[in-house]
Scaffold this motif. Sequence first.
Motif, PDB file in Angstrom:
ATOM      1  N   ARG A  17      41.592  47.743  28.193  1.00  0.00           N
ATOM      2  CA  ARG A  17      41.075  46.683  27.313  1.00  0.00           C
ATOM      3  C   ARG A  17      42.044  46.361  26.192  1.00  0.00           C
ATOM      4  N   SER A  18      42.651  47.368  25.614  1.00  0.00           N
ATOM      5  CA  SER A  18      43.567  47.115  24.499  1.00  0.00           C
ATOM      6  C   SER A  18      44.826  46.377  24.959  1.00  0.00           C
ATOM      7  N   LEU A  19      45.321  46.694  26.157  1.00  0.00           N
ATOM      8  CA  LEU A  19      46.478  45.966  26.666  1.00  0.00           C
ATOM      9  C   LEU A  19      46.137  44.503  26.944  1.00  0.00           C
ATOM     10  N   PHE A  20      44.974  44.269  27.560  1.00  0.00           N
ATOM     11  CA  PHE A  20      44.555  42.888  27.779  1.00  0.00           C
ATOM     12  C   PHE A  20      44.394  42.148  26.455  1.00  0.00           C
ATOM     13  N   PHE A  21      43.851  42.840  25.455  1.00  0.00           N
ATOM     14  CA  PHE A  21      43.650  42.206  24.157  1.00  0.00           C
ATOM     15  C   PHE A  21      44.980  41.905  23.470  1.00  0.00           C
ATOM     16  N   MET A  22      45.951  42.796  23.599  1.00  0.00           N
ATOM     17  CA  MET A  22      47.268  42.552  23.015  1.00  0.00           C
ATOM     18  C   MET A  22      47.951  41.354  23.658  1.00  0.00           C
ATOM     19  N   VAL A  23      47.846  41.228  24.976  1.00  0.00           N
ATOM     20  CA  VAL A  23      48.422  40.070  25.660  1.00  0.00           C
ATOM     21  C   VAL A  23      47.685  38.800  25.239  1.00  0.00           C
ATOM     22  N   PHE A  24      46.365  38.897  25.063  1.00  0.00           N
ATOM     23  CA  PHE A  24      45.596  37.745  24.589  1.00  0.00           C
ATOM     24  C   PHE A  24      46.063  37.316  23.202  1.00  0.00           C
ATOM     25  N   ILE A  25      46.242  38.264  22.290  1.00  0.00           N
ATOM     26  CA  ILE A  25      46.662  37.940  20.926  1.00  0.00           C
ATOM     27  C   ILE A  25      48.055  37.305  20.921  1.00  0.00           C
ATOM     28  N   THR A  26      49.001  37.902  21.653  1.00  0.00           N
ATOM     29  CA  THR A  26      50.355  37.338  21.670  1.00  0.00           C
ATOM     30  C   THR A  26      50.378  35.973  22.349  1.00  0.00           C
ATOM     31  N   GLY A  27      49.590  35.796  23.408  1.00  0.00           N
ATOM     32  CA  GLY A  27      49.501  34.489  24.053  1.00  0.00           C
ATOM     33  C   GLY A  27      48.883  33.444  23.142  1.00  0.00           C
ATOM     34  N   GLN A  42      35.266  41.826  29.122  1.00  0.00           N
ATOM     35  CA  GLN A  42      34.497  42.481  30.182  1.00  0.00           C
ATOM     36  C   GLN A  42      34.766  43.978  30.242  1.00  0.00           C
ATOM     37  N   GLY A  43      36.011  44.390  30.060  1.00  0.00           N
ATOM     38  CA  GLY A  43      36.342  45.806  30.210  1.00  0.00           C
ATOM     39  C   GLY A  43      36.151  46.250  31.648  1.00  0.00           C
ATOM     40  N   PRO A  44      36.923  45.691  32.580  1.00  0.00           N
ATOM     41  CA  PRO A  44      36.686  45.966  34.007  1.00  0.00           C
ATOM     42  C   PRO A  44      37.039  47.392  34.404  1.00  0.00           C
ATOM     43  N   GLY A  45      36.521  47.765  35.533  1.00  0.00           N
ATOM     44  CA  GLY A  45      36.864  49.050  36.117  1.00  0.00           C
ATOM     45  C   GLY A  45      38.204  48.964  36.818  1.00  0.00           C
ATOM     46  N   ARG A  46      38.439  49.888  37.732  1.00  0.00           N
ATOM     47  CA  ARG A  46      39.730  49.953  38.406  1.00  0.00           C
ATOM     48  C   ARG A  46      40.004  48.712  39.251  1.00  0.00           C
ATOM     49  N   PHE A  47      39.051  48.315  40.078  1.00  0.00           N
ATOM     50  CA  PHE A  47      39.266  47.163  40.954  1.00  0.00           C
ATOM     51  C   PHE A  47      39.349  45.868  40.153  1.00  0.00           C
ATOM     52  N   GLY A  48      38.484  45.707  39.162  1.00  0.00           N
ATOM     53  CA  GLY A  48      38.518  44.513  38.324  1.00  0.00           C
ATOM     54  C   GLY A  48      39.793  44.426  37.516  1.00  0.00           C
ATOM     55  N   SER A  49      40.250  45.563  37.027  1.00  0.00           N
ATOM     56  CA  SER A  49      41.502  45.599  36.290  1.00  0.00           C
ATOM     57  C   SER A  49      42.666  45.179  37.179  1.00  0.00           C
ATOM     58  N   PHE A  50      42.642  45.631  38.424  1.00  0.00           N
ATOM     59  CA  PHE A  50      43.677  45.230  39.381  1.00  0.00           C
ATOM     60  C   PHE A  50      43.662  43.720  39.585  1.00  0.00           C
ATOM     61  N   LEU A  51      42.487  43.140  39.747  1.00  0.00           N
ATOM     62  CA  LEU A  51      42.393  41.691  39.946  1.00  0.00           C
ATOM     63  C   LEU A  51      42.865  40.911  38.722  1.00  0.00           C
ATOM     64  N   TYR A  52      42.457  41.357  37.540  1.00  0.00           N
ATOM     65  CA  TYR A  52      42.890  40.670  36.320  1.00  0.00           C
ATOM     66  C   TYR A  52      44.399  40.761  36.129  1.00  0.00           C
ATOM     67  N   TRP A  53      44.977  41.946  36.371  1.00  0.00           N
ATOM     68  CA  TRP A  53      46.429  42.065  36.229  1.00  0.00           C
ATOM     69  C   TRP A  53      47.150  41.239  37.285  1.00  0.00           C
ATOM     70  N   CYS A  98      43.281  37.134  30.108  1.00  0.00           N
ATOM     71  CA  CYS A  98      43.329  38.364  29.300  1.00  0.00           C
ATOM     72  C   CYS A  98      42.142  38.454  28.349  1.00  0.00           C
ATOM     73  N   LEU A  99      41.674  37.309  27.835  1.00  0.00           N
ATOM     74  CA  LEU A  99      40.474  37.329  26.994  1.00  0.00           C
ATOM     75  C   LEU A  99      39.262  37.776  27.809  1.00  0.00           C
ATOM     76  N   ALA A 100      39.104  37.221  29.002  1.00  0.00           N
ATOM     77  CA  ALA A 100      37.974  37.605  29.852  1.00  0.00           C
ATOM     78  C   ALA A 100      38.037  39.089  30.212  1.00  0.00           C
TER      79      ALA A 100
END
Length: 183
Positions: free
Chosen positions: A7-17, A59-70, A53-55
């Motif tokens: 979640r923190s990595l997604f949030f950091m990418v969201f902030i920089t974007g 959401q704070g996805p699990g392993r599979f969701g994190s894979f899809l978001y990345w 990255c905001l979504a």
Amino acid sequence: MSLACSRSLFFMVFITGSLALGVSYYLEYAVGLKPCGLCVLQRVCLALLTGICLAASVQGPGRFGSFLYWLLGFFCSLAGMITAWRQILLQSDPMHQLLTCSSSLEVTYENMPWLCRVTEMFKGEADCAEISWTLFDLSIPEWSLLFFIGVTILGVYQLLRVVWLACERPLSGVSSHRVQMGD
């Protein structure tokens, strides 16, 4: 992989974007720089990446969701990287400077399908080859390319990390390591 790390990595990418989008709108509306077609495509890729990255951070996805978001973020950053690279090539081509200026994007692409618009933008226009602003001797597409390269590297690393952890600990809870009789 812990949920907080993802979640923190997604949030950091969201902030920089979001900051990069803010700078692009500032340069357009406050400074008065008019974006070309490739700049608009880079902005669309950045907006999609930021939204993904905001979504993911909400959401704070699990392993599979994190894979899809990345994976989605990787494709957005790869598209932005290709677009920025094309604009840098157009800016470094001296023969391209001889082209005449085109009319506005709305008039030129009014009746074209979207795929034709994108291919026409990649062919290049005179305003795409113009360097109108620099910071530390780097133009806007060069800064954009650096940002997209960084996010692409982060995305590849996170995708490989998720796959590695999935191989170590499958979702079923059963260990993928063989238990030997003497253990």
